[in-house]
Design a protein around this motif. Structure first.
Motif, PDB file in Angstrom:
ATOM      1  N   HIS A 203      12.279 -16.505  27.372  1.00 29.85           N
ATOM      2  CA  HIS A 203      12.902 -15.444  26.181  1.00 29.85           C
ATOM      3  C   HIS A 203      14.415 -15.648  26.444  1.00 29.85           C
ATOM      4  O   HIS A 203      15.162 -15.575  25.642  1.00 29.85           O
ATOM      5  CB  HIS A 203      12.384 -14.032  26.845  1.00 29.85           C
ATOM      6  CG  HIS A 203      10.988 -13.990  26.239  1.00 29.85           C
ATOM      7  ND1 HIS A 203      10.179 -13.179  26.985  1.00 29.85           N
ATOM      8  CD2 HIS A 203      10.182 -14.548  25.226  1.00 29.85           C
ATOM      9  CE1 HIS A 203       8.927 -13.209  26.485  1.00 29.85           C
ATOM     10  NE2 HIS A 203       8.979 -14.105  25.290  1.00 29.85           N
ATOM     11  N   ARG A 204      14.913 -15.781  27.679  1.00 25.60           N
ATOM     12  CA  ARG A 204      16.468 -15.677  27.836  1.00 25.60           C
ATOM     13  C   ARG A 204      17.024 -17.054  27.118  1.00 25.60           C
ATOM     14  O   ARG A 204      18.065 -17.103  26.567  1.00 25.60           O
ATOM     15  CB  ARG A 204      16.707 -15.691  29.391  1.00 25.60           C
ATOM     16  CG  ARG A 204      16.285 -14.340  30.010  1.00 25.60           C
ATOM     17  CD  ARG A 204      16.821 -14.242  31.637  1.00 25.60           C
ATOM     18  NE  ARG A 204      18.230 -14.039  31.423  1.00 25.60           N
ATOM     19  CZ  ARG A 204      18.706 -13.888  32.595  1.00 25.60           C
ATOM     20  NH1 ARG A 204      18.469 -14.157  33.844  1.00 25.60           N
ATOM     21  NH2 ARG A 204      20.218 -13.416  32.359  1.00 25.60           N
ATOM     22  N   GLY A 205      16.178 -18.184  27.545  1.00 24.66           N
ATOM     23  CA  GLY A 205      16.568 -19.459  26.430  1.00 24.66           C
ATOM     24  C   GLY A 205      16.724 -19.230  25.266  1.00 24.66           C
ATOM     25  O   GLY A 205      17.836 -19.450  24.411  1.00 24.66           O
ATOM     26  N   HIS A 206      15.650 -18.372  24.477  1.00 22.64           N
ATOM     27  CA  HIS A 206      15.720 -18.218  22.977  1.00 22.64           C
ATOM     28  C   HIS A 206      16.946 -17.339  22.583  1.00 22.64           C
ATOM     29  O   HIS A 206      17.348 -17.450  21.638  1.00 22.64           O
ATOM     30  CB  HIS A 206      14.413 -17.535  22.652  1.00 22.64           C
ATOM     31  CG  HIS A 206      13.247 -18.192  22.884  1.00 22.64           C
ATOM     32  ND1 HIS A 206      13.142 -19.771  22.960  1.00 22.64           N
ATOM     33  CD2 HIS A 206      11.788 -17.908  23.226  1.00 22.64           C
ATOM     34  CE1 HIS A 206      11.858 -19.848  23.125  1.00 22.64           C
ATOM     35  NE2 HIS A 206      11.105 -18.997  23.244  1.00 22.64           N
ATOM     36  N   ALA A 207      17.270 -16.261  23.454  1.00 22.48           N
ATOM     37  CA  ALA A 207      18.237 -15.502  23.145  1.00 22.48           C
ATOM     38  C   ALA A 207      19.599 -16.204  23.233  1.00 22.48           C
ATOM     39  O   ALA A 207      20.385 -16.186  22.328  1.00 22.48           O
ATOM     40  CB  ALA A 207      18.426 -14.307  24.032  1.00 22.48           C
ATOM     41  N   VAL A 208      19.825 -16.969  24.245  1.00 24.80           N
ATOM     42  CA  VAL A 208      20.854 -17.792  24.361  1.00 24.80           C
ATOM     43  C   VAL A 208      21.208 -18.978  23.252  1.00 24.80           C
ATOM     44  O   VAL A 208      22.256 -19.015  22.668  1.00 24.80           O
ATOM     45  CB  VAL A 208      21.126 -18.319  25.982  1.00 24.80           C
ATOM     46  CG1 VAL A 208      22.477 -19.453  25.853  1.00 24.80           C
ATOM     47  CG2 VAL A 208      21.198 -17.396  26.727  1.00 24.80           C
ATOM     48  N   ALA A 209      20.203 -19.847  22.997  1.00 28.12           N
ATOM     49  CA  ALA A 209      20.282 -20.878  22.249  1.00 28.12           C
ATOM     50  C   ALA A 209      20.310 -20.464  20.825  1.00 28.12           C
ATOM     51  O   ALA A 209      21.152 -21.248  19.908  1.00 28.12           O
ATOM     52  CB  ALA A 209      18.914 -21.617  22.324  1.00 28.12           C
TER      53      ALA A 209
END
Length: 300
Positions: A203-209
């Motif tokens: 989820h953190r990756g989706h937010a950042v990307a």
């Protein structure tokens, strides 16, 4: 920098036995969230009952209902009563023998604005969803509401960066994931920790990307497996680990729940996505001319 603040709430709950009991609790929790100022409420995946996909049994199809139907009517009335946008998650009966795992969005006036049919369907011990759900056929299309354009996805979708990206490319202002995820109680603690950490990291990756806030609402509590007496792999039931969370567009935690029932309320600054995307212009630098192989299953 401007601020456009949206108060959001995640209703993290356990199963209370059946649809009537669960919806009654949801009504209480939404009232609590609205009293704290929430304008958008996200519920967990398949919130009307137990996570029935721990086994394959044709009788479970009796739980499905049409959309619109009884649950959307009840959730719509709830949304209207409290003046909040509600995102729910239902077992949809589309036709005889055709069922979906479907998220629904109810506007603050009670209107059913739209739905999203889960695209990625798992089939693993304890998560036999392919027996029940036809993969979604509505694409990745955000739903416009009075609180913003919502990119709604469901549980297993959370492991696929393509799904989050396509919602972002279609103009989603937030990504929302109703989910039901937990571990096998027989797993060692290190394995449990790795699984939960990977879930949060995705989820953190989706937010950042994508430079977007992410809301993920999970269920809690132990749910026994109907297969326990047969003792196959995954028959020890599921401990749903909770830890619902709200992330900002750089993957930062805005709020996070624990392992028990909770009404998680916090404020999200929707203007921050604009600021973050200016300093991290990932969409600008995408090499769309070079991504054709993404349409292949595997590059042999």
């Amino acid at each position: 920098m401007k601020t456009k603040t949206l108060s959001v709430a995640l209703i993290q709950e356990r199963n209370h036995g059946d649809a009537e009991a669960n919806l009654s609790v949801i009504e209480q929790r939404v009232a609590e969230a609205a009293a704290q100022g929430a304008r958008l409420v996200l519920l967990q995946e398949l919130h009307n009952g137990a996570y029935f996909c721990q086994h394959e049994a044709v009788g479970e199809f009796d739980l499905a209902e049409p959309i619109p139907g009884p649950s959307t009517q009840r959730l719509g009335a709830l949304a209207k009563k409290h003046g909040v946008v509600v995102v729910g998650s239902l077992f949809e009966r589309r036709a005889a023998g055709l069922y979906h795992n479907t998220a629904v969005v109810l506007e603050k006036d009670g209107t059913l604005l739209g739905k999203y049919r889960k695209m990625h369907i798992p089939d693993d011990p304890g998560f036999y969803e392919k027996f029940y759900f036809t993969p979604g056929d509505m694409g990745f299309n955000p739903i416009d509401t009075s609180v913003g354009r919502l990119g709604v996805l469901v549980c297993w979708d959370q492991w696929y960066p393509e799904a989050a990206r396509l919602m972002a490319l279609a103009g989603a202002e937030l990504l929302l994931y109703p989910t039901a995820i937990g571990w096998d109680p027989d797993d060692v603690q290190d394995e449990k920790d790795r699984q939960r950490d990977a879930w949060v990291l995705s989820h953190r990756g989706h937010a950042v990307a994508n430079g977007l806030p992410v809301l993920s609402c999970n269920r809690v509590g132990h749910e026994p497996s109907p297969l326990a007496s047969e003792k196959p792999v995954g028959a020890s039931g599921i401990d749903f680990w909770g830890h619902s969370h709200v992330l900002g567009p750089q993957g930062e935690f805005i709020a996070q729940a624990g392992t028990g029932p909770a009404v998680l309320v916090c404020d999200v600054d929707l203007e921050r996505s604009e600021h973050v995307r200016r300093i991290w212009p990932f969409l600008r630098d995408r090499r769309i001319d070079a991504y054709g192989d993404l349409l292949k299953r595997y590059i042999d």
